[in-house]
Design a protein around this motif. Sequence first.
Motif, short mmCIF file in Angstrom:
data_model
loop_
_atom_site.label_atom_id
_atom_site.label_comp_id
_atom_site.label_asym_id
_atom_site.label_seq_id
_atom_site.Cartn_x
_atom_site.Cartn_y
_atom_site.Cartn_z
N UNK A 233 73.93 -15.14 32.03
CA UNK A 233 75.01 -14.21 31.70
C UNK A 233 76.28 -14.86 31.14
N UNK A 234 76.77 -15.92 31.77
CA UNK A 234 78.09 -16.42 31.39
C UNK A 234 78.17 -16.99 29.99
N UNK A 235 77.06 -17.45 29.44
CA UNK A 235 77.10 -18.03 28.09
C UNK A 235 77.17 -16.96 27.01
N UNK A 236 76.97 -15.70 27.37
CA UNK A 236 76.94 -14.62 26.38
C UNK A 236 78.29 -13.92 26.30
N UNK A 237 78.60 -13.30 25.15
CA UNK A 237 79.89 -12.60 25.01
C UNK A 237 79.98 -11.34 25.86
N UNK A 238 78.83 -10.77 26.25
CA UNK A 238 78.83 -9.56 27.06
C UNK A 238 77.98 -9.77 28.31
N UNK A 239 78.52 -9.36 29.46
CA UNK A 239 77.79 -9.42 30.72
C UNK A 239 77.70 -8.02 31.31
N UNK A 240 76.62 -7.77 32.04
CA UNK A 240 76.43 -6.46 32.64
C UNK A 240 75.78 -6.60 34.02
N UNK A 241 76.11 -5.63 34.90
CA UNK A 241 75.51 -5.58 36.24
C UNK A 241 74.90 -4.20 36.45
N UNK A 242 73.71 -4.19 37.02
CA UNK A 242 72.99 -2.95 37.27
C UNK A 242 72.50 -2.92 38.71
N UNK A 272 72.00 -9.06 37.16
CA UNK A 272 73.13 -9.54 36.36
C UNK A 272 72.55 -10.24 35.14
N UNK A 273 72.97 -9.81 33.96
CA UNK A 273 72.45 -10.39 32.73
C UNK A 273 73.50 -10.35 31.65
N UNK A 274 73.23 -11.02 30.55
CA UNK A 274 74.16 -11.06 29.43
C UNK A 274 73.42 -11.10 28.11
N UNK A 275 74.13 -10.77 27.03
CA UNK A 275 73.51 -10.79 25.70
C UNK A 275 74.62 -10.68 24.67
N UNK A 295 76.68 -0.73 37.00
CA UNK A 295 77.80 -1.14 37.84
C UNK A 295 78.97 -1.64 37.00
N UNK A 296 78.69 -2.49 36.04
CA UNK A 296 79.70 -3.05 35.13
C UNK A 296 79.04 -3.39 33.81
N UNK A 297 79.78 -3.30 32.71
CA UNK A 297 81.14 -2.77 32.57
C UNK A 297 81.12 -1.24 32.45
N UNK A 298 82.24 -0.57 32.71
CA UNK A 298 82.26 0.90 32.67
C UNK A 298 81.84 1.47 31.33
#
Length: 320
Positions: A233-242, A272-275, A295-298
């Motif tokens: 997740x952290x290396x990507x510009x967008x992170x999300x939680x489900x 938790x993932x990113x892309x 859960x995030x982001x809104x």
Amino acid sequence: MDDERGTTERVLTLLGLLQQRQVWTGPELADRLGVTPRTVRRDVERLRALGYRVHASQGVGGGYQLGPGQDLPPLLLDDEEAIATVVSLLAGAGGAVAGAGDAALRALTKLDQVLPARLRHEARALSDSVESFGGGRTPVDPEVLMTLARACRDEVEAGFDYPSGGGVRRRRAEPYRLVASDRRWYLLAFDLDRDDWRSFRVDRMTSVSARTWHFLPRAAPDAAAYVQESVASRVYPHQARFLVRAPADTVRAQIPASAAVVRQRGADCEVISGAASLDFVLLHVLLLGHDFEVLDPPELRDRCQALAQRLLAAARTRAS
């Protein structure tokens, strides 16, 4: 006979100590062995006669250091070190280290011949349980891995060139752990220039060197968990939680460890993932086949509504 046996055991203990750390002072070794510094000097000469090149230096930072020899002398490994060697060789045989496959298999065969009976079964079980397909992990220079592993062990600073902002910069770091994922090797280290913990891809490092400057170990995060979260997740510009309505073990079997962090939350799990795109993350979670909530982001909830309307429109168009 008792005197000879005692001397042999002491010399083997001395050899084990020299293999554990880069440099020992004479008084430190004498204290560990319970003998005088003069006896330590005699035991060092016995090791040299057996083919071990033990260097001695004077002054600040000096002491006894085990160096490479012209011929390969016997190695002294305890049980855990022997099994760790088997695991490392298996990694090489599976393609984790560039060009190491054949040599790793030959070394495994030799090691199996000399292992004590209590360890041979475990080593063979490990060998029989490892297979590989495709290219395996991204190949890395084995000398780079060894340099970083020694730096972690000896708690000395490491320096290396690393891509940053479209260029390459020299980095200074306190190396803590090497971590292998299903695809690559990573180094968890404290970045001295950024004053924070970082994970580095080993295959991107060049001009890697270990310094002689020792550092005081810091309170470190869990190495595997930190690297996994960085990669996923952290290396990507967008992170999300489900919040996914399924057990963590079920979801982990569906997602590669390098693609997401999955944590148990009661009967459900948190993913938790990113892309590069939030839509990409959303589609991957949707294709898992489980009910879920954002859960995030809104703003990802708005993307859910937009995607649902698009899918309904596509379904109506096909039906008509």
